[in-house]
Design a protein around this motif. Structure first.
Motif, short mmCIF file in Angstrom:
data_model
loop_
_atom_site.label_atom_id
_atom_site.label_comp_id
_atom_site.label_asym_id
_atom_site.label_seq_id
_atom_site.Cartn_x
_atom_site.Cartn_y
_atom_site.Cartn_z
N MET A 1 0.79 -1.15 0.03
CA MET A 1 0.18 0.20 0.10
C MET A 1 0.86 1.45 -0.01
O MET A 1 2.03 1.17 0.67
N LYS A 2 0.29 2.32 -0.79
CA LYS A 2 1.21 3.53 -0.68
C LYS A 2 0.95 4.27 0.53
O LYS A 2 0.19 4.09 1.24
N ASN A 3 2.00 5.04 0.94
CA ASN A 3 1.97 6.02 1.94
C ASN A 3 1.58 7.28 1.94
O ASN A 3 1.81 8.09 2.63
N HIS A 4 1.35 7.77 0.59
CA HIS A 4 0.94 9.00 0.13
C HIS A 4 -0.12 9.19 -0.65
O HIS A 4 -0.59 8.14 -1.27
N ILE A 5 -0.57 10.49 -1.01
CA ILE A 5 -1.78 10.70 -1.93
C ILE A 5 -1.16 11.64 -2.87
O ILE A 5 -0.24 12.53 -2.44
N HIS B 1 -7.58 6.50 2.04
CA HIS B 1 -8.70 7.16 2.40
C HIS B 1 -9.95 6.78 1.63
O HIS B 1 -9.62 6.51 0.39
N ILE B 2 -11.03 6.52 2.00
CA ILE B 2 -12.20 5.80 1.49
C ILE B 2 -12.61 7.22 0.33
O ILE B 2 -12.42 8.36 0.53
N PRO B 3 -13.30 6.89 -0.72
CA PRO B 3 -13.88 7.91 -1.58
C PRO B 3 -14.71 9.07 -0.91
O PRO B 3 -15.59 8.47 0.11
N MET B 4 -14.69 10.14 -1.34
CA MET B 4 -15.78 11.16 -0.70
C MET B 4 -15.60 12.28 -1.43
O MET B 4 -14.71 12.58 -2.33
N ILE B 5 -16.64 12.99 -1.61
CA ILE B 5 -16.97 14.37 -2.13
C ILE B 5 -17.14 15.39 -0.98
O ILE B 5 -18.09 14.85 -0.11
N SER B 6 -16.75 16.40 -0.72
CA SER B 6 -17.17 17.56 0.40
C SER B 6 -17.07 18.78 -0.28
O SER B 6 -16.30 19.18 -0.85
N LEU C 1 -14.27 19.15 -2.81
CA LEU C 1 -12.82 18.37 -2.77
C LEU C 1 -13.52 16.79 -3.17
O LEU C 1 -14.34 16.55 -2.77
N ARG C 2 -12.67 16.14 -3.75
CA ARG C 2 -13.01 14.90 -4.28
C ARG C 2 -11.71 13.91 -3.88
O ARG C 2 -10.73 14.07 -4.12
N VAL C 3 -12.07 12.85 -3.15
CA VAL C 3 -11.02 11.88 -2.91
C VAL C 3 -11.41 10.43 -3.65
O VAL C 3 -12.70 10.14 -3.45
N LEU C 4 -10.57 9.94 -4.26
CA LEU C 4 -10.73 8.88 -5.17
C LEU C 4 -9.45 8.09 -5.71
O LEU C 4 -8.65 8.85 -6.28
N LYS C 5 -9.09 6.94 -5.17
CA LYS C 5 -8.09 6.05 -5.62
C LYS C 5 -6.79 6.82 -5.50
O LYS C 5 -5.73 6.76 -6.48
N GLY C 6 -6.59 7.15 -4.29
CA GLY C 6 -5.45 7.67 -4.02
C GLY C 6 -4.98 9.16 -4.52
O GLY C 6 -3.94 9.75 -4.37
N GLN C 7 -6.11 9.69 -4.79
CA GLN C 7 -5.84 11.01 -5.51
C GLN C 7 -6.86 12.08 -4.93
O GLN C 7 -8.19 11.78 -4.48
#
Length: 133
Positions: A1-5, A39-44, A70-76
């Motif tokens: 697993m990666k330790n960064h985004i 992190h889990i996928p999310m939009i905020s 903000l959007r979190v998806l697949k390490g981005q």
């Protein structure tokens, strides 16, 4: 697993920042949050705040970020913001003047004002000054 985004911060005018980070801290309408790798996928929806993040080399950075999404998806993580500013680019005098104007509008009963807009202007000014200091 990666330790960064992968963090990308974009304003209407430009790509403000792009790089790998180990942690991102910001604020949404729901409160303060932190994002780490995996992190889990999310939009905020974002609020004006001081956003901080740590690059993979350990360097900590902070920036003023305005409203946005903000959007979190697949390490981005993608932050689409109305405005982003580094502390050294913030004009403290201009921010103070904007804060005073907005506070005056809020306290002036003789004017019909857009309350939400005036409160937003005060918050943006306060967060710019907090970022600067």
């Amino acid at each position: 697993m990666k330790n960064h985004i992968k963090l990308t911060m974009i304003t209407p005018e430009k790509e403000f920042y792009s790089g790998d980070v180990v942690v991102l801290n910001s604020q949404s309408d729901e409160g303060v949050f932190g994002i780490l790798a995996n992190h889990i996928p999310m939009i905020s929806q974002l609020k004006p705040t001081v956003t901080t993040f740590t690059q993979v080399d350990g360097k900590e950075l902070k920036a003023f970020t305005s409203t946005g999404v903000l959007r979190v998806l697949k390490g981005q993580v993608e932050m689409l913001c109305s405005a982003c500013e580094w502390p050294e680019d913030i004009d403290a005098q201009r921010a103070n003047e904007a804060k005073k104007r907005a506070e005056k509008r809020l306290n002036d009963d003789s004017q019909e004002i857009n309350l939400k807009r005036a409160e937003g202007a005060v918050l943006r000014s306060i967060m710019r000054l907090k970022t600067k200091n």
